[in-house]
Scaffold this active site. Structure first.
Site, PDB file in Angstrom:
ATOM      1  CG  MET A  14      34.810   1.306  24.634  1.00  0.00           C
ATOM      2  SD  MET A  14      35.567   0.048  25.648  1.00  0.00           S
ATOM      3  CE  MET A  14      34.750   0.472  27.197  1.00  0.00           C
ATOM      4  N   GLY A  42      32.535   3.539  22.275  1.00  0.00           N
ATOM      5  CA  GLY A  42      32.636   4.025  23.654  1.00  0.00           C
ATOM      6  C   GLY A  42      31.589   5.112  23.801  1.00  0.00           C
ATOM      7  CE  LYS A  43      26.883   2.410  27.246  1.00  0.00           C
ATOM      8  NZ  LYS A  43      25.890   2.152  26.196  1.00  0.00           N
ATOM      9  CG  ASN A  46      29.832   6.219  20.471  1.00  0.00           C
ATOM     10  OD1 ASN A  46      30.838   6.186  19.768  1.00  0.00           O
ATOM     11  ND2 ASN A  46      29.215   5.118  20.890  1.00  0.00           N
ATOM     12  CB  THR A 254      24.638   0.151  17.176  1.00  0.00           C
ATOM     13  OG1 THR A 254      24.147  -1.095  16.716  1.00  0.00           O
ATOM     14  CG2 THR A 254      25.681  -0.075  18.254  1.00  0.00           C
ATOM     15  N   GLY A 257      21.100   6.010  21.395  1.00  0.00           N
ATOM     16  CA  GLY A 257      21.065   6.709  22.682  1.00  0.00           C
ATOM     17  C   GLY A 257      22.192   7.731  22.784  1.00  0.00           C
ATOM     18  CG  ASP A 258      26.183   6.548  22.951  1.00  0.00           C
ATOM     19  OD1 ASP A 258      25.790   6.684  24.124  1.00  0.00           O
ATOM     20  OD2 ASP A 258      26.879   5.583  22.577  1.00  0.00           O
ATOM     21  CG  ASN A 284      12.652  12.100  20.363  1.00  0.00           C
ATOM     22  OD1 ASN A 284      13.305  11.264  20.977  1.00  0.00           O
ATOM     23  ND2 ASN A 284      11.440  12.495  20.733  1.00  0.00           N
ATOM     24  N   GLY A 295      26.135   1.449  11.423  1.00  0.00           N
ATOM     25  CA  GLY A 295      27.340   1.941  12.091  1.00  0.00           C
ATOM     26  C   GLY A 295      26.988   2.767  13.306  1.00  0.00           C
TER      27      GLY A 295
HETATM   28  N1  ATP Z   1      13.520   2.873  15.590  1.00  0.00           N
HETATM   29  C1  ATP Z   1      13.673   4.171  15.892  1.00  0.00           C
HETATM   30  N2  ATP Z   1      13.002   5.119  15.205  1.00  0.00           N
HETATM   31  C2  ATP Z   1      13.147   6.431  15.485  1.00  0.00           C
HETATM   32  N3  ATP Z   1      13.925   6.879  16.465  1.00  0.00           N
HETATM   33  C3  ATP Z   1      14.627   5.996  17.198  1.00  0.00           C
HETATM   34  C4  ATP Z   1      14.535   4.588  16.956  1.00  0.00           C
HETATM   35  N4  ATP Z   1      15.339   3.965  17.830  1.00  0.00           N
HETATM   36  C5  ATP Z   1      15.894   4.925  18.592  1.00  0.00           C
HETATM   37  N5  ATP Z   1      15.459   6.150  18.226  1.00  0.00           N
HETATM   38  C6  ATP Z   1      15.832   7.441  18.820  1.00  0.00           C
HETATM   39  O1  ATP Z   1      16.992   7.255  19.603  1.00  0.00           O
HETATM   40  C7  ATP Z   1      16.722   7.560  20.973  1.00  0.00           C
HETATM   41  C8  ATP Z   1      17.465   6.586  21.851  1.00  0.00           C
HETATM   42  O2  ATP Z   1      17.049   5.278  21.551  1.00  0.00           O
HETATM   43  P1  ATP Z   1      16.959   4.124  22.641  1.00  0.00           P
HETATM   44  O3  ATP Z   1      15.952   4.473  23.649  1.00  0.00           O
HETATM   45  O4  ATP Z   1      16.806   2.854  21.904  1.00  0.00           O
HETATM   46  O5  ATP Z   1      18.396   4.281  23.310  1.00  0.00           O
HETATM   47  P2  ATP Z   1      19.471   3.167  23.632  1.00  0.00           P
HETATM   48  O6  ATP Z   1      18.771   1.926  24.009  1.00  0.00           O
HETATM   49  O7  ATP Z   1      20.426   3.757  24.595  1.00  0.00           O
HETATM   50  O8  ATP Z   1      20.156   3.023  22.235  1.00  0.00           O
HETATM   51  P3  ATP Z   1      21.202   1.927  21.801  1.00  0.00           P
HETATM   52  O9  ATP Z   1      20.483   1.199  20.703  1.00  0.00           O
HETATM   53  O10 ATP Z   1      22.336   2.730  21.337  1.00  0.00           O
HETATM   54  O11 ATP Z   1      21.500   1.082  23.017  1.00  0.00           O
HETATM   55  C9  ATP Z   1      15.224   7.485  21.138  1.00  0.00           C
HETATM   56  O12 ATP Z   1      14.784   8.334  22.171  1.00  0.00           O
HETATM   57  C10 ATP Z   1      14.760   7.964  19.763  1.00  0.00           C
HETATM   58  O13 ATP Z   1      14.791   9.372  19.704  1.00  0.00           O
HETATM   59  C1  NAG Z   2      19.885   0.339  26.969  1.00  0.00           C
HETATM   60  O1  NAG Z   2      21.257   0.619  26.823  1.00  0.00           O
HETATM   61  C2  NAG Z   2      22.100  -0.497  27.095  1.00  0.00           C
HETATM   62  C3  NAG Z   2      23.513  -0.008  26.977  1.00  0.00           C
HETATM   63  O2  NAG Z   2      23.767   0.812  28.046  1.00  0.00           O
HETATM   64  C4  NAG Z   2      21.807  -1.612  26.118  1.00  0.00           C
HETATM   65  O3  NAG Z   2      22.613  -2.732  26.420  1.00  0.00           O
HETATM   66  C5  NAG Z   2      20.349  -1.993  26.223  1.00  0.00           C
HETATM   67  O4  NAG Z   2      20.043  -2.934  25.235  1.00  0.00           O
HETATM   68  C6  NAG Z   2      19.474  -0.758  26.012  1.00  0.00           C
HETATM   69  N1  NAG Z   2      18.083  -1.079  26.254  1.00  0.00           N
HETATM   70  C7  NAG Z   2      17.123  -0.835  25.384  1.00  0.00           C
HETATM   71  C8  NAG Z   2      15.743  -1.199  25.802  1.00  0.00           C
HETATM   72  O5  NAG Z   2      17.340  -0.339  24.289  1.00  0.00           O
END
Ligand code: ATP
Ligand code: NAG
Length: 311
Positions: A14, A42-43, A46, A254, A257-258, A284, A295
């Site tokens: 994306m 795009g997941k 990423n 942002t 998770g990716d 982690n 970013g």
């Molecule tokens: N504030 C933070 N401090 C340290 N590590 C973090 C933090 N936020 C996220 N992480 C790391 O990133 C991983 C994924 O984060 P999270 O569970 O928020 O995924 P997500 O919600 O898919 O992320 P996104 O924000 O991209 O939607 C966590 O397991 C952790 O290892």
């Molecule tokens: C989990 O990931 C989705 C994107 O797939 C995002 O919209 C949502 O905010 C995330 N939830 C948490 C708790 O970080």
């Protein structure tokens, strides 16, 4: 013989079109913003970029439009050392785009047009078959058609390729075959809630949903918990394990998770004997680096930026 890849991602690309404005416009209104930028997102892409930056030999299987955003995305893959042999361009739809408005309080409003991503199907997977079945790890998400994701996971599984499935964005009714086709089923708290109907507000809740998801047939489940790290559940011992992470000052989460999933794919491909809990601990730490700068892909660390203990 075609070259083999350690990590193959079948997923989305994306273009993020980001406008920063004092507030969201009302219907019919035009307002001035103060900054605009274009980012690669795009997941699927990423996750592939993070695996490549860790040092994995990667290929991306995806579809973009025959337009400037598609051309630029292909160049972005090349700049990250990712094979574009299975990146196809179509005349029939535009490259996936996310129009994002961020207001001054940091909230966002987003319109996603998946476009070309939804045209990735069976024929494209057939053309990428040799890459998929000879990979060490295959990674899929849900930003392309669910049928295409499931087919790719099954193709990999049948050929003893390890699979990581990230059910994002979550859908309430996920075909039960997705669980059976996942070596690692990796989701965040809100996705776990949607899939199980259980609420996840603590590490204990995450252990509970992890077991619930494991019982649907995955070999392992990882529930990511933001600053609390993640929980790992494995069918071999059934005892959920909380893997905490280090405390950092988050500038922009942002794509965290990716980054986590891309790093996990790298470890699974390159250190197949490493315990899953150790891979999760290291993933982690990689994701923790990514949250400290603004970013998405721009915040993902390269191997040279990471401590040598992670390798
Ligand atoms: N504030 C933070 N401090 C340290 N590590 C973090 C933090 N936020 C996220 N992480 C790391 O990133 C991983 C994924 O984060 P999270 O569970 O928020 O995924 P997500 O919600 O898919 O992320 P996104 O924000 O991209 O939607 C966590 O397991 C952790 O290892
Ligand atoms: C989990 O990931 C989705 C994107 O797939 C995002 O919209 C949502 O905010 C995330 N939830 C948490 C708790 O970080």
């Amino acid at each position: 013989m075609a070259e083999d890849f350690s990590v193959v991602v079948v997923g989305s690309c994306m273009t993020d079109l980001v406008s920063q404005a004092p507030r969201f416009p009302k219907a019919g209104e035009t307002i001035h913003g103060h900054r605009f930028f274009i980012g690669f997102g795009g997941k699927g892409a990423n996750q592939c970029v993070q695996a490549a930056r860790m040092g994995a030999k990667t290929a991306m299987v995806c579809k973009v439009g025959r337009d400037v955003f598609g051309n630029d995305y292909i160049q972005n893959f090349k700049n990250n050392g990712i094979s574009t042999a299975y990146v196809e361009q179509t005349e029939k739809a535009a490259t996936g785009a996310a129009s994002i408005i961020v207001n001054d309080t940091g909230e966002n409003a987003i319109v996603i047009v998946a476009g070309a991503n939804l045209l990735l199907g069976q024929e494209e997977l057939q053309r990428a078959q040799s890459a998929i079945i000879n990979a060490k790890v295959l990674v899929c998400q849900l930003e392309i058609s669910p049928d295409a994701s499931l087919q790719a996971l099954k193709m990999a599984r049948e050929n003893h390729v390890k699979t990581i499935f990230n059910p994002a964005p979550a859908i309430a009714y996920l075909d039960s075959d997705f669980y059976k086709a996942s070596d690692v089923f990796c989701c965040n708290e809100s996705e776990a809630e949607m899939l199980t109907g259980l609420s996840v507000t603590s590490v204990e809740d995450a252990c509970q949903v992890g077991l619930e998801l494991l019982n649907k047939g995955c070999a392992s489940v990882i529930v990511t918990l933001g600053s609390q790290g993640c929980v790992v559940c494995q069918s071999t011992n059934k005892t959920p394990k909380h893997i905490p992470t280090i405390e950092v000052t988050a500038a922009d989460t942002t794509g965290a998770g990716d980054s986590f999933i891309g790093a996990l794919a790298f470890y699974m491909a390159h250190y197949p004997a490493m315990p899953m809990e150790e891979m999760a601990r290291r993933a982690n730490l990689v994701a923790a680096v990514s949250v400290q700068t603004v970013g998405t892909q721009t915040s993902f660390p390269f191997r040279k930026d990471l401590p040598t203990e992670l390798f």
